[in-house]
Structures are given as structure tokens and as C-alpha cells.
Design a protein around this motif. Structure first.
Motif, PDB file in Angstrom:
ATOM      1  N   CYS A 166       0.854  -1.178   0.000  1.00 31.26           N
ATOM      2  CA  CYS A 166       0.000   0.000   0.000  1.00 31.26           C
ATOM      3  C   CYS A 166       0.895   1.235   0.000  1.00 31.26           C
ATOM      4  CB  CYS A 166      -0.898  -0.017   1.237  1.00 31.26           C
ATOM      5  SG  CYS A 166      -1.744   1.538   1.577  1.00 31.26           S
ATOM      6  N   GLU A 167       0.687   2.129  -0.953  1.00 31.92           N
ATOM      7  CA  GLU A 167       1.561   3.298  -1.106  1.00 31.92           C
ATOM      8  C   GLU A 167       1.611   4.122   0.179  1.00 31.92           C
ATOM      9  OE1 GLU A 167       1.811   7.416  -3.730  1.00 31.92           O
ATOM     10  OE2 GLU A 167       0.449   5.820  -4.318  1.00 31.92           O
ATOM     11  N   PHE A 168       0.458   4.285   0.820  1.00 29.77           N
ATOM     12  CA  PHE A 168       0.441   5.060   2.057  1.00 29.77           C
ATOM     13  C   PHE A 168       1.241   4.356   3.145  1.00 29.77           C
ATOM     14  CE2 PHE A 168      -2.589   8.720   2.562  1.00 29.77           C
ATOM     15  CZ  PHE A 168      -2.689   9.000   1.208  1.00 29.77           C
ATOM     16  N   CYS A 169       1.125   3.034   3.238  1.00 30.30           N
ATOM     17  CA  CYS A 169       1.894   2.302   4.252  1.00 30.30           C
ATOM     18  C   CYS A 169       3.392   2.486   4.043  1.00 30.30           C
ATOM     19  CB  CYS A 169       1.544   0.820   4.217  1.00 30.30           C
ATOM     20  SG  CYS A 169      -0.096   0.422   4.813  1.00 30.30           S
ATOM     21  N   GLU A 170       3.802   2.406   2.785  1.00 31.01           N
ATOM     22  CA  GLU A 170       5.221   2.582   2.463  1.00 31.01           C
ATOM     23  C   GLU A 170       5.691   3.975   2.879  1.00 31.01           C
ATOM     24  OE1 GLU A 170       8.803   1.084   0.438  1.00 31.01           O
ATOM     25  OE2 GLU A 170       6.948   0.114   1.071  1.00 31.01           O
ATOM     26  N   CYS A 201      -6.566  -1.333   3.460  1.00 31.98           N
ATOM     27  CA  CYS A 201      -5.567  -0.970   4.463  1.00 31.98           C
ATOM     28  C   CYS A 201      -6.237  -0.701   5.802  1.00 31.98           C
ATOM     29  CB  CYS A 201      -4.790   0.262   4.010  1.00 31.98           C
ATOM     30  SG  CYS A 201      -3.410   0.655   5.102  1.00 31.98           S
ATOM     31  N   THR A 202      -5.651  -1.242   6.877  1.00 26.80           N
ATOM     32  CA  THR A 202      -6.235  -1.080   8.212  1.00 26.80           C
ATOM     33  C   THR A 202      -5.674   0.106   8.969  1.00 26.80           C
ATOM     34  OG1 THR A 202      -4.578  -2.520   9.225  1.00 26.80           O
ATOM     35  CG2 THR A 202      -6.588  -3.577   8.402  1.00 26.80           C
ATOM     36  N   THR A 203      -4.626   0.736   8.432  1.00 26.84           N
ATOM     37  CA  THR A 203      -3.970   1.815   9.178  1.00 26.84           C
ATOM     38  C   THR A 203      -3.981   3.155   8.470  1.00 26.84           C
ATOM     39  OG1 THR A 203      -1.823   1.250   8.237  1.00 26.84           O
ATOM     40  CG2 THR A 203      -2.418   0.196  10.317  1.00 26.84           C
ATOM     41  N   ASP A 204      -4.027   3.160   7.164  1.00 24.07           N
ATOM     42  CA  ASP A 204      -3.943   4.410   6.416  1.00 24.07           C
ATOM     43  C   ASP A 204      -5.214   4.660   5.638  1.00 24.07           C
ATOM     44  OD1 ASP A 204      -1.451   5.836   6.773  1.00 24.07           O
ATOM     45  OD2 ASP A 204      -0.471   3.999   6.129  1.00 24.07           O
ATOM     46  N   PRO A 205      -5.524   5.971   5.451  1.00 26.95           N
ATOM     47  CA  PRO A 205      -4.648   7.145   5.518  1.00 26.95           C
ATOM     48  C   PRO A 205      -4.463   7.755   6.903  1.00 26.95           C
ATOM     49  CG  PRO A 205      -6.803   7.823   4.777  1.00 26.95           C
ATOM     50  CD  PRO A 205      -6.863   6.324   4.886  1.00 26.95           C
ATOM     51  N   ALA A 206      -5.181   7.268   7.938  1.00 29.24           N
ATOM     52  CA  ALA A 206      -5.125   7.942   9.235  1.00 29.24           C
ATOM     53  C   ALA A 206      -3.704   8.026   9.778  1.00 29.24           C
ATOM     54  CB  ALA A 206      -6.026   7.221  10.240  1.00 29.24           C
ATOM     55  N   ASP A 207      -2.930   6.959   9.625  1.00 32.26           N
ATOM     56  CA  ASP A 207      -1.577   6.947  10.171  1.00 32.26           C
ATOM     57  C   ASP A 207      -0.714   8.040   9.540  1.00 32.26           C
ATOM     58  OD1 ASP A 207       0.089   5.885  12.039  1.00 32.26           O
ATOM     59  OD2 ASP A 207       0.536   4.037  10.963  1.00 32.26           O
ATOM     60  N   LEU A 208      -0.745   8.116   8.208  1.00 33.16           N
ATOM     61  CA  LEU A 208       0.070   9.127   7.534  1.00 33.16           C
ATOM     62  C   LEU A 208      -0.456  10.528   7.803  1.00 33.16           C
ATOM     63  CD1 LEU A 208       2.507   9.577   5.729  1.00 33.16           C
ATOM     64  CD2 LEU A 208       1.000   9.436   3.737  1.00 33.16           C
ATOM     65  N   TYR A 209      -1.775  10.693   7.892  1.00 29.54           N
ATOM     66  CA  TYR A 209      -2.337  12.009   8.226  1.00 29.54           C
ATOM     67  C   TYR A 209      -1.805  12.506   9.569  1.00 29.54           C
ATOM     68  CZ  TYR A 209      -5.879  11.683   4.471  1.00 29.54           C
ATOM     69  OH  TYR A 209      -6.528  11.603   3.275  1.00 29.54           O
ATOM     70  N   SER A 210      -1.686  11.596  10.541  1.00 29.01           N
ATOM     71  CA  SER A 210      -1.199  12.019  11.862  1.00 29.01           C
ATOM     72  C   SER A 210       0.249  12.483  11.788  1.00 29.01           C
ATOM     73  CB  SER A 210      -1.347  10.881  12.875  1.00 29.01           C
ATOM     74  OG  SER A 210      -0.441   9.822  12.612  1.00 29.01           O
ATOM     75  N   LEU A 211       1.056  11.795  11.005  1.00 32.05           N
ATOM     76  CA  LEU A 211       2.457  12.209  10.809  1.00 32.05           C
ATOM     77  C   LEU A 211       2.534  13.541  10.076  1.00 32.05           C
ATOM     78  CD1 LEU A 211       3.812   8.714   9.868  1.00 32.05           C
ATOM     79  CD2 LEU A 211       4.867  10.152  11.633  1.00 32.05           C
ATOM     80  N   HIS A 212       1.673  13.711   9.081  1.00 30.24           N
ATOM     81  CA  HIS A 212       1.673  14.940   8.286  1.00 30.24           C
ATOM     82  C   HIS A 212       1.274  16.132   9.152  1.00 30.24           C
ATOM     83  CE1 HIS A 212       0.526  16.742   4.086  1.00 30.24           C
ATOM     84  NE2 HIS A 212       1.496  17.401   4.670  1.00 30.24           N
ATOM     85  N   ALA A 213       0.223  15.970   9.954  1.00 29.51           N
ATOM     86  CA  ALA A 213      -0.221  17.061  10.833  1.00 29.51           C
ATOM     87  C   ALA A 213       0.866  17.429  11.830  1.00 29.51           C
ATOM     88  CB  ALA A 213      -1.501  16.657  11.563  1.00 29.51           C
ATOM     89  N   GLN A 214       1.482  16.428  12.427  1.00 35.65           N
ATOM     90  CA  GLN A 214       2.564  16.669  13.385  1.00 35.65           C
ATOM     91  C   GLN A 214       3.703  17.442  12.725  1.00 35.65           C
ATOM     92  OE1 GLN A 214       5.087  13.264  14.249  1.00 35.65           O
ATOM     93  NE2 GLN A 214       5.054  13.764  16.443  1.00 35.65           N
ATOM     94  N   ALA A 215       4.094  17.013  11.529  1.00 35.58           N
ATOM     95  CA  ALA A 215       5.218  17.657  10.845  1.00 35.58           C
ATOM     96  C   ALA A 215       4.890  19.089  10.446  1.00 35.58           C
ATOM     97  CB  ALA A 215       5.602  16.832   9.610  1.00 35.58           C
ATOM     98  N   LEU A 216       3.685  19.323   9.954  1.00 35.59           N
ATOM     99  CA  LEU A 216       3.289  20.678   9.570  1.00 35.59           C
ATOM    100  C   LEU A 216       3.337  21.624  10.767  1.00 35.59           C
ATOM    101  CD1 LEU A 216       0.336  19.835   7.167  1.00 35.59           C
ATOM    102  CD2 LEU A 216       2.406  21.085   6.527  1.00 35.59           C
ATOM    103  N   LEU A 217       2.885  21.160  11.908  1.00 34.66           N
ATOM    104  CA  LEU A 217       2.944  22.003  13.107  1.00 34.66           C
ATOM    105  C   LEU A 217       4.393  22.350  13.448  1.00 34.66           C
ATOM    106  CD1 LEU A 217       1.416  23.269  15.574  1.00 34.66           C
ATOM    107  CD2 LEU A 217       1.951  21.134  16.781  1.00 34.66           C
ATOM    108  N   GLU A 218       5.259  21.355  13.379  1.00 33.79           N
ATOM    109  CA  GLU A 218       6.646  21.568  13.802  1.00 33.79           C
ATOM    110  C   GLU A 218       7.419  22.461  12.837  1.00 33.79           C
ATOM    111  OE1 GLU A 218       7.574  20.866  16.683  1.00 33.79           O
ATOM    112  OE2 GLU A 218       5.955  19.511  17.283  1.00 33.79           O
TER     113      GLU A 218
END
Length: 632
Positions: A166-170, A201-218
Motif C-alpha cells: 500500500c503506497e500510504f503504508c510505504e 488498508c487497516t492503518t492508512d490514511p489515518a496513520d500518515l495524516y497524523s504524521l503529516h499534521a505533526q510535521a506541519l505544526l513543527e
């Protein structure tokens, strides 16, 4: 009677719908015993794989490893018993177990390294690429804080893949490594690339969204972080995995972004993860994220009460200290295995990271009421949003509807204008419905305070305008969880009771047409079911007896109006209410809910029923339920 392989496989697949825990595990153990007793050899691999999964995701890696050892022997001695699905699932099970032992600081390197070697060799013999083994070696380097993390990372990235992941998982896996090292700009670039996750996919897009939001804030893009946080929240209910790390990142982002109220709500929702995770590493990740988020709030001068069931912390500041201590203790345990303190230093650096340059902003303006006819809440309101010159409430409403699917913030502003203008024009009911849409929009935009106020304004107007109670029920149903999350239910409880009373005394004796009377009665009973269930949820913590009666009556009404699934859900609510007060009849009410349920819901209720029956010492009945769940 001996069952054939198809029945066994169907029973195992049914157990897949059960939540991870004792009942699911026991169901799979019984199926394995049946396979062994009746020598159903071609089902053995599948059932063993399902049992490894049940143990692992229930947080019991040692038992998962024991079962996997038997699965590994079967692979070596009888590879012909593994079909194509079994072969792929075998390596997935190996991933869980190898990852799980790495995530347990009590398992030594001497025990883990041979597993990694075995994984590499097995994949090669089976004709699979070495990407999974390469990824596990990367994870081991990270957990050991080894010097070769970057080398292992590059090795994994350049290893050919067995199948197209899954592209998002990768991308999520790569982003996790970037975020670990504070490479947030690279995380943003990676996460911003186009593409969609595999629908399974059982984890994405939510998993990548959480990383993206965290990174944008930082990196200083608070507006972008807020947008991605909303995307994460929208995706989260659709994911079937635990997402412990992503849930932790949510609290990191909200806390470090200064969104106190939303951070508190997220902490209270996910508080069970404070006490443990599927693995020790996931637990450390969650604790570190919560410590980072709460520490940032405290340093920003923000604090608030917390409602936690088992953690000895009553405020955000107390939880910040508690999670910091627990995270460092766990980091030290991993450090003891690795022989150094690098992980402790990294954990401290995450917790004490300087505050981001901008705060998150989720605020939605709720215009002050202008109508003198409707009772209004006393809480202060934001000033009314600017309105276009000469705009009518109908035009403002049309403007909102034209953009609601593409620009929810703009739609919310237009709904607010429509509410004020309808109020001023004396269109009380229309103002009420505009406020309701504003409440829904604010909820989706993650401003619970604004949503709560808007819904309050809406219901006050709808009642004052004499709007059909069947319509007002829908607004109260939407308002109730928002008010409950804010622990401010006085107004919605009163409104729900008032609407319930109006529905209960209504009749259609003056309607001569029998079919019309029947349709209206059906509609009214449906609304009564919804308002009864809504009231039950609202008052369960204060008046469990009345809440139980309301939930039970809601189940009857749902059933009588042909909504079997809703009836089962209301009975499940009634059972949970009885369980909350340790009532002796809890298993009996759960049994009613179980018998009324179907599909996935039946598996969930059945698992809880088994535990309730065992807790009551009614083991024979628990065994009967397990047999039903197993299709035998």
C-alpha cells in the motif's frame, strides 16, 4: 459431529470479527483443539495463523511466539499444507512475532537476532524478496539506538519488494523514520505526494495524516496542521487497527499546538493506552507523545481537569509529570537491553522540545443571537461574522450550501450569517436550522465549544418556533455527544426531556385517513426510539436505572418500527449501563443483545457476553456462547 474444513475455516473467519481479547483467543484455541482432535490437517495452518494474531494483538507476544513455533515446525515439515493465502499469512505472522519480541525490552538480543536470520532465510527459500526482513532489521536498529540506523534505513528502502505495498503504508514507514530524527520538512514533502491507500488498508490514511499534521505544526504551518488533523479525525473511525502511535501523535499535535480542550478530549478518549499497549515499544511511543503534548501545554501556561479512570492524575499538569516518569522508566528498560542511554536522551528531547512557532486554530465563530422570542444560553458568544451588503438569510443559506462540500470553514461562516439574518427577519425556525448546520460544521471543524453553543441556539429556537419534535430530535441527537464530551449536558438533557414529553403525548386522532395516521405514528415512534436512546446515553452516569429503562424502551420501539440493527444497538447500550453499576443481571441483558445482533456486532457483543458469564461463574453458558460464535 465432525465438521469439514469449510466449516472450520468459516468459524475462524467469524472469529475475525470479534475484538481482540480473551473470548476471541479462546474461540481460536477451541478451533485448534477441534482441528487436532479430528485431524483436519488442511485447516491447521490457517487456524494457527489466526491464533498467533489473536494472541499478539491482545498484547500477549510470549504466547504468540509459542504458537508461532508450532506454525514454524509445520512450515518445515509439511509445506504442502500451506496454500497461497497461508504462505503469505505465515510471513505476516512472523512479522508480528519478530516485531513483538523486539518491542519487549525483557527479550534479549541473543534471542532476537536468530529470529531475524531465520526470517531472511525463510523468505529466500520461499522465493520472497528480503524487504520484510530488511525492515525488521531497521526496526531492531532503531529499538537498539544502534549506529547503523541510517544504513539499515537505506538498505530497506532499496530492497526489492515482494509485492506492491500500500503506497500510504510505504510512505508512512519512511515518514516515521524522518519524524524520529526530527526531519519534519522531509516528512511534509513525503506526505504531501499524491496517491491513495489500498481500500483494504487497516492503518492508512489515518496513520500518515497524523504524521503529516505533526510535521506541519513543527515546521510552522499551523493552518495546514489543523487541516490535516481534521482529515485524520475523519479517517480514524474507518481504520480497524489500534493505531496506538497515531493516537499518540494526535495528542502530541494538539498539546504542542495549544489546543487544550481538544487535547483533553483526546487524552480522555484514549486513556486506556496510558496503561499499556500491544507491545512495550508502542506503549513507550504513546507515553512519550502524551508527555510531549501535556508538557507543552503546561509550559504555555495551559492546564485543565482530566477525567481518568485508573491513572493518578486529575489535571493536565499532573499527567505531564506522570507520563514523563513512566516514559523514561520504559526508555531505560530498552536502554538496559541496548547497553546505553541514547533512547532516554531521545525521549527527553521529544518531551522538552521547544514550543512550535504557531498555535493551532480551530475556532469557528458563533454569532450572537438577536431574536427576542427564543430562550438563549447565557454563555458569551463571538461577535457576528461579517455579512455581505444587502444579503438575505436565504442567500446566505444558499451560499453555505454551495460550498459545504468543498470549503467547510466558509460554509460555517455563511450558516452563521444565515442564522443571524433569519433571526432578524423573524424566521425563528429557519434560524434554528441554520444554527444546527453551523453546529454540525463546527463539530467537523473540531471546535467543540462553538458546536455546543450553536446546537444550543438551534434547539432553543426550534422548540420556541413549535417545529415538529420529530425534526428537533435529529438536532438533539447530534448535539448530545458534543455536550457529553464537554461534560456540559444540562441544557441538552432538559431539551431532550421536553421533546420526549411532546412526542409521548402527541396523537393523530384528528387525521381521518387511516394510512396517513399509520405513517405518522411510525414516524413518531421512530423519533421516540431515537430520543429515548439519546436520553439514556446522556444520563447513564447520573441515573442508571432510568437510563436502562429508556434504552430498553428504545430497543422495543426500534424493533417495532422495523429497525432490527438499531434495536440490537439499544439493547447493547442497556447491557453496558447494567454493567457500569455491576448489576447481577448484566449477563442476561447482554444475552438479549447478543440474540438480537448480527454480523460484526454479534461478534463484539458475544465476546463481552463470554467475559461477563465467566465473571459470574456461569462457565457452561459461556462455553455455549463460544460454540455459537464458532458455528458449532
Amino acid at each position: 459431529m465432525t465438521r469439514d474444513i469449510d466449516d472450520i475455516l468459516a468459524a475462524a473467519q467469524n472469529a475475525d470479527h470479534m475484538p481482540y481479547g480473551p473470548a476471541r483467543t479462546e474461540t481460536m484455541v477451541r478451533l485448534l483443539e477441534e482441528v487436532d482432535r479430528d485431524a483436519i490437517q488442511d485447516a491447521e495452518a490457517y487456524v494457527l495463523i489466526c491464533l498467533v494474531e489473536a494472541h499478539f494483538f491482545a498484547g500477549d507476544t510470549p504466547r504468540a511466539l509459542v504458537v508461532f513455533s508450532r506454525l514454524r515446525r509445520l512450515w518445515a515439515e509439511h509445506p504442502e499444507r500451506f496454500d497461497k493465502w497461508d504462505r503469505e499469512a505465515f510471513f505476516a505472522a512472523m512479522n508480528w512475532v519478530v516485531g513483538g519480541v523486539q518491542d519487549d525490552p525483557s527479550v534479549s538480543a541473543e534471542q532476537i537476532l536468530p529470529l531475524l536470520d531465520d526470517m531472511t532465510q525463510l523468505a529466500a527459500v520461499a522465493g520472497f524478496a528480503a524487504d520484510a526482513a530488511a525492515y525488521e532489521r531497521l526496526r531492531w536498529a532503531i529499538r537498539s539506538e544502534a549506529d547503523d540506523v541510517e544504513a539499515r534505513f537505506e538498505e530497506w528502502r532499496h530492497t526489492p519488494r515482494t509485492t506492491a505495498d500500500c503506497e500510504f503504508c510505504e510512505r508512512t514507514r519512511v515518514a516515521m523514520v524522518f519524524a524520529r530524527d526530527g526531519r519534519y520538512a522531509e516528512t511534509v514533502t513525503l506526505a504531501s505526494a499524491p496517491g491513495a491507500p489500498d481500500r483494504r488498508c487497516t492503518t492508512d490514511p489515518a496513520d500518515l495524516y497524523s504524521l503529516h499534521a505533526q510535521a506541519l505544526l513543527e515546521v510552522g504551518d499551523a493552518a495546514g496542521a489543523a487541516r490535516l488533523h481534521r482529515d485524520f479525525e475523519a479517517a480514524l473511525p474507518r481504520q480497524s487497527a489500534h493505531l496506538t502511535m497515531a493516537r499518540g501523535r494526535r495528542i502530541w499535535t494538539l498539546g504542542r499546538g495549544g489546543a487544550l480542550e481538544l487535547a483533553v478530549a483526546a487524552i480522555e478518549e484514549d486513556q486506556d493506552y496510558l496503561l499499556g499497549g500491544i507491545t512495550g515499544w508502542l506503549h513507550l511511543s504513546f507515553l512519550t507523545s502524551v508527555a510531549a503534548g501535556t508538557s507543552a501545554l503546561v509550559r504555555a501556561g495551559l492546564d485543565a481537569p482530566l477525567r481518568l479512570r485508573a491513572v493518578p492524575a486529575t489535571t493536565v499538569s499532573e499527567l505531564a509529570e506522570w507520563t514523563r516518569e513512566r516514559a523514561l522508566e520504559l526508555a531505560d528498560a530498552f536502554g538496559a537491553r541496548a547497553g546505553g542511554d541514547r533512547l532516554r536522551k531521545r525521549t527527553l528531547a521529544d518531551i522538552e522540545r521547544p514550543l512550535p512557532p504557531q498555535r493551532l486554530e480551530f475556532r469557528v465563530e458563533v454569532p450572537a443571537p438577536v431574536s427576542t422570542d427564543a430562550p438563549v444560553p447565557t454563555e458569551a458568544h463571538q461577535s457576528a461574522p461579517a455579512e455581505s451588503e444587502g444579503e438575505t438569510w436565504e442567500q446566505a443559506l444558499a451560499a453555505a450550501e454551495s460550498v459545504v462540500s468543498t470549503d467547510l470553514a466558509a460554509a460555517a461562516a455563511a450558516y452563521g450569517r444565515a442564522a443571524v439574518l433569519a433571526d432578524a427577519a423573524g424566521a425563528l425556525a429557519d434560524a434554528g436550522f441554520a444554527y444546527a448546520e453551523l453546529g454540525r460544521s463546527a463539530d467537523l471543524l473540531r471546535d467543540p465549544a462553538a458546536s455546543h453553543r450553536a446546537y444550543g441556539e438551534s434547539v432553543a429556537r426550534l422548540i420556541a418556533a413549535g417545529v415538529e419534535p420529530e425534526l428537533t430530535v435529529q438536532v438533539i441527537e447530534a448535539w448530545a455527544p458534543v455536550a457529553a464530551d464537554r461534560d456540559d449536558t444540562t441544557d441538552v438533557v432538559a431539551a431532550a426531556a421536553r421533546i420526549h414529553e411532546l412526542l409521548a403525548v402527541a396523537n393523530d386522532d384528528d387525521v381521518p385517513d387511516e394510512r396517513l395516521r399509520a405513517r405518522r405514528a411510525h414516524r413518531r415512534d421512530s423519533a421516540l426510539a431515537v430520543i429515548s436512546e439519546t436520553r439514556a446515553r446522556l444520563i447513564a452516569g447520573d441515573d442508571a436505572d432510568l437510563a436502562f429503562d429508556l434504552a430498553f424502551r428504545a430497543a422495543e420501539l426500534h424493533r417495532d418500527t422495523g429497525r432490527a440493527d438499531a434495536a440490537a444497538e439499544a439493547l447493547w447500550l442497556a447491557a453496558r449501563i447494567r454493567e457500569s453499576v455491576d448489576a447481577s443481571d448484566t449477563p442476561d441483558v447482554m444475552r438479549l443483545a447478543f440474540d438480537a445482533s448480527s454480523g460484526h456486532q454479534r461478534s463484539v457483543v458475544g465476546a463481552a457476553l463470554v467475559e461477563a458469564l465467566r465473571g459470574a461463574g456461569r462457565h457452561g453458558e459461556a462455553d455455549d456462547v463460544l460454540r455459537e460464535l464458532g458455528g458449532n
